[in-house]
Design an enzyme around this catalytic site. Structure first.
Site, short mmCIF file in Angstrom:
data_model
loop_
_atom_site.label_atom_id
_atom_site.label_comp_id
_atom_site.label_asym_id
_atom_site.label_seq_id
_atom_site.Cartn_x
_atom_site.Cartn_y
_atom_site.Cartn_z
N HIS A 249 0.82 -9.39 4.40
CA HIS A 249 -0.41 -8.52 4.42
C HIS A 249 -0.60 -8.35 2.88
O HIS A 249 -0.30 -7.43 2.18
CB HIS A 249 0.41 -6.94 4.75
N GLU B 91 -5.54 -2.85 14.34
CA GLU B 91 -5.97 -1.59 13.08
C GLU B 91 -7.37 -1.15 13.73
O GLU B 91 -8.22 -2.09 14.23
CB GLU B 91 -6.11 -2.37 11.70
N ASN C 83 -8.08 -6.77 14.23
CA ASN C 83 -8.42 -5.32 13.28
C ASN C 83 -9.92 -5.31 13.21
O ASN C 83 -10.77 -6.08 13.01
CB ASN C 83 -8.01 -5.83 11.80
N ARG D 161 3.75 -0.31 13.08
CA ARG D 161 3.29 -1.51 12.33
C ARG D 161 3.64 -1.54 10.86
O ARG D 161 2.65 -0.78 10.38
CB ARG D 161 2.07 -2.05 12.82
N TYR E 167 -13.11 -2.49 12.28
CA TYR E 167 -13.69 -1.17 11.91
C TYR E 167 -15.23 -0.82 11.90
O TYR E 167 -15.44 0.40 12.17
CB TYR E 167 -13.37 -1.04 10.15
N GLU F 46 -5.38 -10.45 8.82
CA GLU F 46 -6.75 -10.54 8.40
C GLU F 46 -6.81 -11.73 7.44
O GLU F 46 -7.09 -11.70 6.28
CB GLU F 46 -7.14 -9.26 7.42
N GLN G 270 0.76 -1.31 0.01
CA GLN G 270 0.09 -0.17 -0.07
C GLN G 270 0.84 1.17 -0.02
O GLN G 270 0.44 2.44 -0.25
CB GLN G 270 -1.09 0.08 1.27
N HIS H 249 -2.40 -4.49 -12.94
CA HIS H 249 -1.77 -4.24 -14.30
C HIS H 249 -2.72 -4.82 -15.15
O HIS H 249 -2.86 -4.35 -16.39
CB HIS H 249 -0.39 -4.84 -14.34
C1 NOJ Z 1 -7.73 -3.86 6.64
C2 NOJ Z 1 -6.34 -3.88 5.78
O1 NOJ Z 1 -5.38 -4.64 6.91
C3 NOJ Z 1 -5.87 -2.75 5.33
O2 NOJ Z 1 -4.78 -3.27 4.62
C4 NOJ Z 1 -6.84 -1.89 4.80
O3 NOJ Z 1 -6.23 -0.79 3.91
C5 NOJ Z 1 -7.58 -1.25 5.93
N1 NOJ Z 1 -8.59 -2.39 6.45
C6 NOJ Z 1 -8.87 -0.37 5.52
O4 NOJ Z 1 -9.66 -0.97 4.43
#
Ligand code: NOJ
Length: 502
Positions: free
Chosen positions: A141, A398, A329, A96, A331, A186, A38, A58
């Site tokens: 990752h 995360e 992680n 991290r 969200y 993840e 990333q 690509h």
């Molecule tokens: C989890 C992922 O580990 C990370 O790579 C991603 O950018 C974030 N979530 C946000 O979606």
């Protein structure tokens, strides 16, 4: 009391959630996270080979929302010193980041070690050490060398050996500088999104089959890397090793509805339990409800074997207990509305195997369709982890919020404030052992299939400029102040003027 935060919360009606705590316990640590593909760029220079995300972006650019790719990304391969300066400015305890397998071992195998790749990570580690920032390093990752994908990737059981070999190289090369490791980031996303769907590279989309082949391989590979570290490296390097499991947490849309409550538990077992149960329970193995549901569905499809089978006794024992901490992680939270086949479920599939209908939650919007602000769900997830997995020590590896890239990122600040308040609540009121927190992410970066259209960073990155300049957003000041005082900031300037006016 974080009075402004509470007023803000009530004003925008995100949740009927109120915290009484602002101060973090002694020893609680703060960090930020990134991932190699990333941010690094330099996709085909200095010996790095192609990975599955290079290949996808690509060859199928239409799969990436804005047609971008990770070729240059934030150019951190060349600008890592700036990154470290930003980390130092934030005052984080740890950083991290992940290692790129195809940068270290360009063939995917151990026959060729890329000296430039090794040098890059050593330089980064040295720069972090100069600033007393602890590295927390993820081995995988999502950026699998394409050469290994050509052999089937995570659906190929030989990956257990290949991953162990790669981990061995990393422990050997960098282990004297790294005290905290994460094997996989993840696993759900790796298996379900990439082998059971097209949401992530390599986009194999073998729904209901490839995803389960992947989890068998991945959990065994994780266990082998753990045992290798534990037996060979830990005695001399004295570090820790864990796995980071993602949860979209599921809740019943009507908490009084017993069927929905039961189905939400099933969904959480399928999502989080899929990878946590084999490692963190005394019983080990996949959750019983997964094994039963999938066996039943498989039989009804006319198969002579379930698409997911329980591990044998050897592997149940071998996988159990292979993580020093539970890395989470998190969200957002989604809802369960009832029993049946979700209208978006393919056949067969993980979602169909659950047997429940899911929907988005009510809650503040972000730039990501899947991400609504639901801090109460985070509290419930953390309490559930405490009770389901025998009170494990937890790191939040995360947590973060996306927008379109505004510098006055009040939405992000409010998100952090609310989710961090939850952590304080569950620590003090429920005794959940959360030891540290990692914000996603240091700077806007290549958000996988969303490209640069969804931005999670503390620093804004201008990807149209060759130097990829980074500009601090308001959240930099917020997080910096939080870390300096180990307390949720009270400062009025972090409060959204739109909310303040209400
Ligand atoms: C989890 C992922 O580990 C990370 O790579 C991603 O950018 C974030 N979530 C946000 O979606």
């Amino acid at each position: 009391m974080a009075s402004w935060a509470i007023i803000g919360l009530l004003a925008v009606c995100h949740a009927s959630y109120i915290t009484a705590y602002t101060k973090f316990p002694e020893g609680f640590t703060f960090g930020v996270a990134t991932a190699a593909h990333q941010i690094e760029g330099a996709w085909n220079v200095s010996g790095k080979s192609e990975n599955v995300w290079d290949r996808l972006s690509h060859t199928r650019p239409e799969m990436i929302a804005d047609g971008t790719n990770g070729d240059i990304a934030c150019d951190s391969y060349n600008r890592y010193r700036e990154d470290v300066e930003e980390l130092a400015h934030l005052g984080v305890d740890f950083y991290r980041f992940s290692l790129s397998w195809s940068r270290i071992l360009p063939t995917g195998f151990i026959d060729e070690l890329n000296p430039d790749g090794v040098r890059y990570y050593n330089d980064l580690l040295d720069a972090l050490a100069e600033h007393n920032i602890e590295p927390l390093v993820t081995l995988f990752h999502w950026d699998l060398p394409q050469s290994l994908q050509d052999l089937g990737g995570w659906a190929n059981p030989k990956m257990i050996d290949y991953f162990r070999d790669y981990a061995d190289v990393c422990f050997k090369q960098f282990g004297d500088k790294i005290k905290s490791w994460i094997t996989f980031n993840e696993p759900y996303e790796i298996c379900e999104d990439a082998y059971g769907d097209e949401k992530k590279a390599p986009a194999v989309d073998s729904h209901g089959v490839g995803n389960y082949l992947c989890s068998d391989t991945l959990l065994k590979a994780h266990a082998e890397a753990y045992h290798l570290y534990n037996e060979t490296y830990r005695p001399v390097q004295n570090g820790k090793i864990m796995i980071s499991i993602n949860s979209i947490w599921y809740e019943p849309s009507d908490p009084e509805n017993a069927e929905q409550v039961a189905l939400a538990e099933v969904a959480n077992q399928f999502k989080f339990g899929w990878f946590a149960h084999p490692i963190f329970t005394e019983e080990g193995g996949y959750p019983a409800v997964m094994v039963e549901n999938i066996a039943r569905q498989s039989a009804s499809e006319g198969l002579n074997k379930p698409r997911l089978e329980q591990f044998d006794d050897y592997w149940i024992e071998r996988i159990k207990g292979t993580s020093d901490f539970l890395g989470i992680n998190h969200y957002t939270t989604h809802l369960i509305t009832g029993a049946g086949v979700d209208p978006i479920a393919k056949s067969p599939s993980w979602l169909k195997d659950i047997g429940a209908v899911t929907t988005m939650n009510v809650g503040g919007d972000s730039a990501s369709e899947w991400l609504r602000v639901v801090p109460t769900g985070f509290a419930n997830l953390l309490r559930w982890c405490k009770s389901s997995y025998n009170d494990p020590p937890i790191y939040i590896t995360e947590n973060g919020f996306s927008d379109r890239g505004t510098l006055q990122d009040y939405g992000r600040i409010q998100y952090f404030n609310e989710y961090l308040s939850v952590i304080l609540n569950v620590i003090y009121d429920d005794g959940v052992r959360v030891l540290g927190y990692t914000a996603w992410t240091l700077m806007d970066n290549f958000e996988w299939r969303a490209g640069f259209s969804e931005r999670f960073g503390f620093y804004y990155v201008d990807i149209t400029h060759p130097d990829r300049p980074r500009t601090p957003k308001l959240s930099v000041d917020y997080y910096r102040q939080l870390i300096a005082n180990r307390e949720l900031p009270q400062d009025e300037r972090f409060k959204d003027p739109a909310v303040r006016r209400l």
